[in-house]
Design an enzyme around this catalytic site. Sequence first.
Site, PDB file in Angstrom:
ATOM      1  N   LYS A  25      81.860  64.481  34.430  1.00  0.00           N
ATOM      2  CA  LYS A  25      82.199  63.253  35.142  1.00  0.00           C
ATOM      3  C   LYS A  25      80.967  62.344  34.562  1.00  0.00           C
ATOM      4  O   LYS A  25      81.469  60.721  35.245  1.00  0.00           O
ATOM      5  CB  LYS A  25      82.434  63.190  36.337  1.00  0.00           C
ATOM      6  CG  LYS A  25      83.922  64.131  37.061  1.00  0.00           C
ATOM      7  CD  LYS A  25      84.070  64.116  38.448  1.00  0.00           C
ATOM      8  CE  LYS A  25      85.583  64.689  38.265  1.00  0.00           C
ATOM      9  NZ  LYS A  25      85.501  66.135  38.068  1.00  0.00           N
TER      10      LYS A  25
HETATM   11  C1  LIG Z   1      87.294  66.649  37.721  1.00  0.00           C
HETATM   12  C2  LIG Z   1      86.897  67.634  36.985  1.00  0.00           C
HETATM   13  C3  LIG Z   1      87.892  67.971  36.165  1.00  0.00           C
HETATM   14  C4  LIG Z   1      89.067  67.902  36.435  1.00  0.00           C
HETATM   15  O1  LIG Z   1      89.346  66.000  35.783  1.00  0.00           O
HETATM   16  P1  LIG Z   1      90.302  65.058  36.331  1.00  0.00           P
HETATM   17  O2  LIG Z   1      90.634  64.206  35.918  1.00  0.00           O
HETATM   18  O3  LIG Z   1      90.317  64.642  37.747  1.00  0.00           O
HETATM   19  O4  LIG Z   1      91.771  65.762  36.108  1.00  0.00           O
HETATM   20  C5  LIG Z   1      87.929  69.071  35.110  1.00  0.00           C
HETATM   21  N1  LIG Z   1      87.140  69.966  34.620  1.00  0.00           N
HETATM   22  C6  LIG Z   1      85.516  69.838  35.442  1.00  0.00           C
HETATM   23  C7  LIG Z   1      85.037  70.016  35.295  1.00  0.00           C
HETATM   24  C8  LIG Z   1      86.126  68.528  36.368  1.00  0.00           C
HETATM   25  O5  LIG Z   1      84.177  68.261  37.186  1.00  0.00           O
END
Ligand SMILES: *Cc1c(COP(=O)(O)O)cnc(C)c1O
Length: 465
Positions: A112
């Site tokens: 993220k």
């Molecule tokens: C947010 C997240 C996901 C999922 O991603 P999305 O965009 O919500 O589908 C998967 N793995 C990790 C470690 C995350 O932080």
Amino acid sequence: MKYISTRGQAPKLSFEEALLAGLASDGGLYVPESWPRLSEAMIKSFVTMSFQQVAVEVLHPFMGEDVPRERLQAMVEEAYATFSEDEIAPLTEMGDGHYFLELYHGPTLAFKDVAMQLLARLMDDALIRRGARATIVGATSGDTGGAAIEAFRGREAADVFILFPQGRVSDVQRKQMTTPKDPNVHTLAVEGTFDDCQALVKEMFTDAPFRQDMSLAGVNSINWARVMAQITYYFTAAAKLGAPETPVAFSVPTGNFGDIFAGYVAAQMGLPVAQLMIATNVNDILARTLDSGAYETGEVVATSSPSMDIQVSSNFERLLFELSGRDADRVRALMGSLKQSGRFELSERELHLMRALFAAKRVDADETVTTMRDVLAHHGFQIDPHSAIGVAAAKSAVLAEDVPIVTLATAHPAKFPKAVQEAYATEPDTPQRVVDMLELPEQFTPVANNLADVQALIREKARVG
Ligand SMILES: *Cc1c(COP(=O)(O)O)cnc(C)c1O
């Protein structure tokens, strides 16, 4: 480039307006009016460019005149200077056409950061130029919150309020949210699940007076710019594997459907994507949808991959808009039915279109641990449970010969030490900056799962107006 709502009843906005709005005023999500296309020659040239250069080429078409190219370039450089690897998103070969894309070298050790570091700069820049302030409100299942706080802490034009489900995030995730002491950071521990937190955020955004009084802005993946900033690494990874000549498949650990939707967008922009594998844990609403055509919410089960413990995948609405032939009336009807009865059904045609690009695999707790151990045994490195679900799903993919598959590794193992300890009977290798952070005192506000309480708190603490 103009942005339209998936529900068709909100004003068309420019990039910067959509960036600051987050959710559309009709409850829908903003999407570009059309998908920009990149030429084959351009995509081919990505193999010789840095991640930052590719980001500018891929993202600038979505901004048009709102953000001059040089300004984007400067923000991209700054955003990715916070990463500990020069390559930003290194690609590791695992044999048999399998690859591992490390997206976790940012300040909070999850993918993220890739989007959030850029989003915070885009927003702050837009606000300062407008002489405005914003109140950032976001829900987190663990990783978004830390990434948002890390990206926005100390920024001049925004206060940030993050709602997280108390007791349902890892210690590292919680401390990343509760240890920053900047006066513009507010961390709220909600008695409830991630879906409860997300529902509260959605309600605040549809409360027009509150939204206006507080100048609310969203940084969840409902914000178009979040999804957009994730498109870059599909291009960098595929170019390294021979795109555009060679089609490439991706396996994506999925919760809110934001990351994988960025893969869909890359395909619309001209990247030859052979398949997008939706990798889920036992919270498998998307796998069930692909199987039966019925999108039906269930109970959220807590797992070792908490960032995917989700039963309402907000960004699926963007795909629905696409599958329906951009029929906003239909999206509005389906989302109404979801709100009323907790379910809706895709048409034959929509399901057919979805299956043409997407596959899905549900990975349970045992298979997650087995995969974590298997990767250590065969490749010599630890992986986290989210990434393991991606690897397990990639193994189940049925692809044409010679089509490589890239697993998006979404978190560093040090972010989930308990799961790592359970799988490997040893502590994860923890970067020093995380070790230091774990020693800092925490600061957060507990709050009931109640809209009025949360709103009162934000009214009291936000510095707008
Ligand atoms: C947010 C997240 C996901 C999922 O991603 P999305 O965009 O919500 O589908 C998967 N793995 C990790 C470690 C995350 O932080």
